[in-house]
Motif scaffolding. Sequence first.
Motif, PDB file in Angstrom:
ATOM      1  N   LEU A 128      45.683  63.254   0.036  1.00  0.00           N
ATOM      2  CA  LEU A 128      45.270  64.508  -0.616  1.00  0.00           C
ATOM      3  C   LEU A 128      46.052  64.741  -1.909  1.00  0.00           C
ATOM      4  O   LEU A 128      46.815  65.703  -2.022  1.00  0.00           O
ATOM      5  CB  LEU A 128      45.512  65.673   0.346  1.00  0.00           C
ATOM      6  CG  LEU A 128      44.319  66.071   1.216  1.00  0.00           C
ATOM      7  CD1 LEU A 128      44.769  66.903   2.403  1.00  0.00           C
ATOM      8  CD2 LEU A 128      43.319  66.875   0.387  1.00  0.00           C
ATOM      9  N   GLY A 144      55.057  73.882  -0.971  1.00  0.00           N
ATOM     10  CA  GLY A 144      53.896  73.143  -0.478  1.00  0.00           C
ATOM     11  C   GLY A 144      53.338  73.790   0.768  1.00  0.00           C
ATOM     12  O   GLY A 144      53.881  74.783   1.283  1.00  0.00           O
ATOM     13  N   GLY A 145      52.251  73.215   1.266  1.00  0.00           N
ATOM     14  CA  GLY A 145      51.579  73.778   2.434  1.00  0.00           C
ATOM     15  C   GLY A 145      52.463  73.786   3.675  1.00  0.00           C
ATOM     16  O   GLY A 145      52.358  74.672   4.525  1.00  0.00           O
ATOM     17  N   THR A 146      53.325  72.798   3.787  1.00  0.00           N
ATOM     18  CA  THR A 146      54.214  72.729   4.941  1.00  0.00           C
ATOM     19  C   THR A 146      55.123  73.958   4.967  1.00  0.00           C
ATOM     20  O   THR A 146      55.273  74.621   5.998  1.00  0.00           O
ATOM     21  CB  THR A 146      55.048  71.429   4.870  1.00  0.00           C
ATOM     22  OG1 THR A 146      54.139  70.323   4.855  1.00  0.00           O
ATOM     23  CG2 THR A 146      55.996  71.305   6.041  1.00  0.00           C
ATOM     24  N   THR A 181      42.138  76.365  10.459  1.00  0.00           N
ATOM     25  CA  THR A 181      42.306  75.466   9.323  1.00  0.00           C
ATOM     26  C   THR A 181      41.095  75.569   8.399  1.00  0.00           C
ATOM     27  O   THR A 181      39.963  75.361   8.838  1.00  0.00           O
ATOM     28  CB  THR A 181      42.511  74.016   9.803  1.00  0.00           C
ATOM     29  OG1 THR A 181      43.523  74.008  10.813  1.00  0.00           O
ATOM     30  CG2 THR A 181      42.953  73.122   8.660  1.00  0.00           C
ATOM     31  N   ALA A 203      45.266  74.964   2.863  1.00  0.00           N
ATOM     32  CA  ALA A 203      45.983  74.089   1.926  1.00  0.00           C
ATOM     33  C   ALA A 203      44.989  73.206   1.165  1.00  0.00           C
ATOM     34  O   ALA A 203      45.082  73.048  -0.049  1.00  0.00           O
ATOM     35  CB  ALA A 203      46.992  73.225   2.680  1.00  0.00           C
TER      36      ALA A 203
HETATM   37  C1  PLP Z   1      48.368  68.858   3.067  1.00  0.00           C
HETATM   38  C2  PLP Z   1      48.226  69.879   4.101  1.00  0.00           C
HETATM   39  C3  PLP Z   1      49.319  70.674   4.477  1.00  0.00           C
HETATM   40  C4  PLP Z   1      50.718  70.401   3.971  1.00  0.00           C
HETATM   41  O1  PLP Z   1      50.841  70.651   2.626  1.00  0.00           O
HETATM   42  P1  PLP Z   1      52.006  69.984   1.749  1.00  0.00           P
HETATM   43  O2  PLP Z   1      51.778  70.573   0.422  1.00  0.00           O
HETATM   44  O3  PLP Z   1      51.781  68.504   1.810  1.00  0.00           O
HETATM   45  O4  PLP Z   1      53.304  70.366   2.362  1.00  0.00           O
HETATM   46  C5  PLP Z   1      49.102  71.688   5.366  1.00  0.00           C
HETATM   47  N1  PLP Z   1      47.878  71.902   5.882  1.00  0.00           N
HETATM   48  C6  PLP Z   1      46.806  71.147   5.569  1.00  0.00           C
HETATM   49  C7  PLP Z   1      45.473  71.450   6.190  1.00  0.00           C
HETATM   50  C8  PLP Z   1      46.950  70.104   4.657  1.00  0.00           C
HETATM   51  O5  PLP Z   1      45.897  69.330   4.358  1.00  0.00           O
END
Ligand code: PLP
Length: 499
Positions: free
Chosen positions: A87, A145-147, A238, A269
């Motif tokens: 991604l 980031g998403g994490t 999600t 994310a």
């Molecule tokens: C990529 C992703 C994350 C994590 O995001 P990072 O920016 O890589 O930390 C969390 N949730 C989903 C659904 C993702 O695809």
Amino acid sequence: MMSEMLTRSTADRYRLLVAETTALVAHRLAGATQPFSGASRSELQRLVDDSALDGPGVGTSAAIAEIDDVFLEHAVWFHHPAYAAHLNCPVALPAVAAEAVLAAVNTSVDTYDQSTVGTLMERKVVSWTAERIGFAHGDGVFTSGGTQSNMHALFLAREAAVARAGAPRAETLPRLVVLATASSHFSVGKSALLLGLSDDAVVIVADDGEGRMDPDALDVALQRAAASGLLPMAVVATGGTTDRGVIDPVASLAAVCDERGVWLHVDAAYGCGLLVSRRRRHLLAGIERARSVTVDFHKSFFQPVSSSALIVREPRDLAAGAWHADYLNPLENAEPNQVDKSLQTTRRFDALKLWVTLRALGPDRIGEMFDTVVDLAADVADAVDADPDLELVGRSQLSTVLFRVRPDGTDDADQDALVAGVRRVLFESGRALVAKTVIDGRPCLKLTLLNPETTLDDVRAVLSMVKDAATALAGIAPDLDSELASELVAGLVGAEVSA
Ligand SMILES: *Cc1c(COP(=O)(O)O)cnc(C)c1O
């Protein structure tokens, strides 16, 4: 000795140095005929070992010239049309230009007195995002980031649950559960660990067979949890799963969460690009009923890493993370300090990149770019489906394509074994990068398409390399996932994809 600090007296030298540096990068960008050099790990380790970090300095220009050979030569280029692995998006020019600004000014958006107008600009970008989600008075903060955004959301949900339980924290933590599907991002499980929840705190809710959470199953799971004396702390829906690219039915899940009084977090994310899509915004319908939302601008807004945010519907929810330090943000200080809302202290002014991108292109244009990659993925899925040598695994609502390759004379076991070998052969050739994952217990190949300039023909060329690699590997030994196999097969992989 010439000063090497960025100061008033070196402004001219800064201009020259950055011009020199961008010229190197521009040269590499223009010359990248494949997404990766294909150098072996031992070769790369040798290059790294050869650079001494302890010797006398070689000077800035020489040090930059060195990384041209060490790093740029072997970087993985996400902008290349044959990069279709993870991604990672190619980045928008206005965002890259803005990155240069924030790197040089080096603002830290923790307290107002360190960032002044930067704080106000970040707040405006956060408000803009909240409005796109549909929060009337939302708030939030940029994260790495998403994490981190997911962990932050679950931290806020945990604090709300602990407050509601009204019992000592130590008694409450082991009773808290988070509900998500098996397709939710791994950072949900990792957050549960970091937040001190019990080992089995993540309850997996059944899906519709294609990865989307089943609202009835959620309702049953919530009732069951309550009946067992557990405290549902959050439901994680999600908004675009990492592998299948499918979107949980957020509106129906929100109805269940409202009825049961549970915090709904939407991990968008990946799917946040839909917030600016005129054609597909409806896929996120109901997201405005979430209590918190993760957005990763570095996935679907064409932003350089890092650029992500946690957005909440109720601004007061963010207060759970506020902490006061006499030297930084004492209680009597009435300035708008973003550190009060963040898990980080010193923090990059990533919001500037999105600000400049929105001003330069406008949100509709970003949405069109995201729509373009979603359209491309649908076309690629059709092409895979129509190809007797390939097997499509499910349909994405976003921009992934999952598939297997089945050369003549191979059975299921051979095809499973080929997945790792094919990925590796392509990686080591450097000509095309694809990913692999496991769906319903079986390995498969995965493309993630995030480049609006990639064409169907570009992806067809990648598919044809996949087939060539699979045929060659199947002839040797399908499970030969080794450097030897790659070397044997690398020469057999089809023509280069033009950049
Ligand atoms: C990529 C992703 C994350 C994590 O995001 P990072 O920016 O890589 O930390 C969390 N949730 C989903 C659904 C993702 O695809």
